[in-house]
Design a protein around this motif. Sequence first.
Motif, PDB file in Angstrom:
ATOM      1  N   ALA A 285      26.978 -21.953  40.403  1.00  0.00           N
ATOM      2  CA  ALA A 285      25.704 -22.593  40.066  1.00  0.00           C
ATOM      3  C   ALA A 285      25.525 -22.597  38.548  1.00  0.00           C
ATOM      4  N   ALA A 286      24.603 -23.444  38.087  1.00  0.00           N
ATOM      5  CA  ALA A 286      24.263 -23.506  36.664  1.00  0.00           C
ATOM      6  C   ALA A 286      22.843 -24.034  36.527  1.00  0.00           C
ATOM      7  N   VAL A 287      22.142 -23.601  35.463  1.00  0.00           N
ATOM      8  CA  VAL A 287      20.785 -24.073  35.222  1.00  0.00           C
ATOM      9  C   VAL A 287      20.471 -23.937  33.737  1.00  0.00           C
ATOM     10  N   GLU A 288      19.757 -24.897  33.168  1.00  0.00           N
ATOM     11  CA  GLU A 288      19.353 -24.815  31.761  1.00  0.00           C
ATOM     12  C   GLU A 288      18.238 -23.793  31.606  1.00  0.00           C
ATOM     13  N   CYS A 289      18.112 -23.229  30.396  1.00  0.00           N
ATOM     14  CA  CYS A 289      17.057 -22.266  30.102  1.00  0.00           C
ATOM     15  C   CYS A 289      16.639 -22.459  28.648  1.00  0.00           C
ATOM     16  N   PRO A 290      15.575 -23.235  28.381  1.00  0.00           N
ATOM     17  CA  PRO A 290      15.187 -23.543  27.000  1.00  0.00           C
ATOM     18  C   PRO A 290      14.633 -22.338  26.257  1.00  0.00           C
TER      19      PRO A 290
ATOM     20  N   MET B 243      20.807 -31.107  30.767  1.00  0.00           N
ATOM     21  CA  MET B 243      20.554 -30.590  29.430  1.00  0.00           C
ATOM     22  C   MET B 243      19.378 -31.374  28.854  1.00  0.00           C
ATOM     23  N   HIS B 244      18.166 -30.854  29.082  1.00  0.00           N
ATOM     24  CA  HIS B 244      16.971 -31.552  28.624  1.00  0.00           C
ATOM     25  C   HIS B 244      16.479 -31.013  27.286  1.00  0.00           C
ATOM     26  N   HIS B 245      16.880 -29.788  26.945  1.00  0.00           N
ATOM     27  CA  HIS B 245      16.433 -29.152  25.711  1.00  0.00           C
ATOM     28  C   HIS B 245      17.619 -28.982  24.763  1.00  0.00           C
ATOM     29  N   GLY B 246      17.319 -28.503  23.555  1.00  0.00           N
ATOM     30  CA  GLY B 246      18.374 -28.315  22.563  1.00  0.00           C
ATOM     31  C   GLY B 246      18.213 -29.269  21.404  1.00  0.00           C
TER      32      GLY B 246
ATOM     33  N   VAL C 221      15.921 -16.464  25.188  1.00  0.00           N
ATOM     34  CA  VAL C 221      15.772 -16.149  23.761  1.00  0.00           C
ATOM     35  C   VAL C 221      16.133 -17.350  22.904  1.00  0.00           C
ATOM     36  N   THR C 222      17.175 -18.076  23.293  1.00  0.00           N
ATOM     37  CA  THR C 222      17.584 -19.300  22.605  1.00  0.00           C
ATOM     38  C   THR C 222      17.788 -20.391  23.651  1.00  0.00           C
ATOM     39  N   ASP C 223      17.958 -21.630  23.220  1.00  0.00           N
ATOM     40  CA  ASP C 223      18.316 -22.698  24.156  1.00  0.00           C
ATOM     41  C   ASP C 223      19.644 -22.329  24.800  1.00  0.00           C
ATOM     42  N   SER C 224      19.636 -22.168  26.103  1.00  0.00           N
ATOM     43  CA  SER C 224      20.783 -21.591  26.796  1.00  0.00           C
ATOM     44  C   SER C 224      21.056 -22.317  28.111  1.00  0.00           C
ATOM     45  N   VAL C 225      22.213 -21.995  28.680  1.00  0.00           N
ATOM     46  CA  VAL C 225      22.547 -22.375  30.047  1.00  0.00           C
ATOM     47  C   VAL C 225      22.971 -21.107  30.772  1.00  0.00           C
TER      48      VAL C 225
END
Length: 443
Positions: free
Chosen positions: A154-159, A105-108, A164-168
């Motif tokens: 699996a999981a990956v962050e998506c800033p 979790m690098h963003h948010g 559209v929003t800070d997501s996972v």
Amino acid sequence: MKVFFLCFCVCLALPLSYAAPAHHDGIMADEPEDHLHPKGEDHQLDRCKGIEFDAITPDEKGNTFFFKGDHLWKGFTGPAELSGGTFKELDEHSHLDHVDAAFRMHHGDDPNTHDHIFFFLDDKVFSYKNYTLENGYPVDIQQEFPGIPNHLDAAVECPKGECVTDSVLFFKGNEVYHFDIKTKLTKKKVWSHLPNCTSTFRWLEHYYCFHGHNFTRFHPISGEVTGVYPKDARNYFMRCGEGFGHGAGTRKLQCSDIKLNAITTDSKGRAYAFQGSVYMRLDTHREGNHPFLISRQWKEISGAVDAVFSYGDNMYIIQGGQVYIYKSEAHYTLIEGYPKPLKEELGIDGPVDAAFLCANQHIIHIIQGQKMYDIDLMASPRAIKKEMPIPFPKIDAGLCDADGVKVFIGPEYYDYGSPMLLALGKASPQPHKISPEKFGCEQ
């Protein structure tokens, strides 16, 4: 700009090479490539024999971990080792035999979750900060991520900006769960066109689904796959000797070889340096210094550019007598109607040597030979507003940042407090040598 460039092609006829922390040597035409030999890798866990990874995640320093069973690899080369040696509580709590999924979790906006690594094992989630398990963990997945199922793949962050929003993004079979970090709301989608991902990885704003020893790059919102996939991970994310990879004949770049064509920072803080037919991100040093073909990011551009500058939410790329304007979105999009003649757009004939714009200003400074031209970008039509001499017969690139103006000539650059001081300078100041610390090259 605190992080500079780079490595690049000395000659377009030769392969590119560069220095990067525990990463790769070679031009990045489409994906990352590693050309370092693994040393002493576990005989029973050899990445080059087609391993299907359980999870992939970077840490807060940008180091990438690859997990398989109760082992992990640190970085893109090197031996396998027991995961419990680095994340010991995983084994203490769960008698670790595998990790289902992991992401950083690098963003948010929440500082309590920023730069944490989350691991998912069965129905539990573990949160690590600086390789130490956070107090109160592990907890049930539903407690931390409502609406997300157990036994993930699996999981990956998506800033925000890429999603559209800070997501996972969570993956289980062909179901994908978009989890909004702020609202904690989940939307489920079915991506039956995408292979079942056993691990996912976000790297330099691109998203990779790993399946078997292959990977497929996908769009994080739609799941769309463009290009020819799947590709063999052994050609890109590790070095596997003869028969794999594309980096034969490369060499480390010397700082004395560097010669930029252009350098800029866009409205989102993404910094780029251009040389020949390649570019490099300067603000993602935690992911390493990696050159890519310009056409990878700006599909309509072929070959070297003359100058690049950013104004508002747009990036201007000047090539010969043409100017291309791109919207600085998650991925650059050429504005309809472009390219246009440089004369029509900016009121000046090409080609040009450099162009730079200072923050919160609307005067673009364009350099041709030993003259600097000022053009007001708010005027209509645009035309040369002022012409001034500069104390150099020719420069390669220019940049205006918080520290002033930097003028690049070969492997050196000169600092000026402002564009006016550059124009008024009767003699050039003491040059600064491009250093390995700033540019990732070798002395």
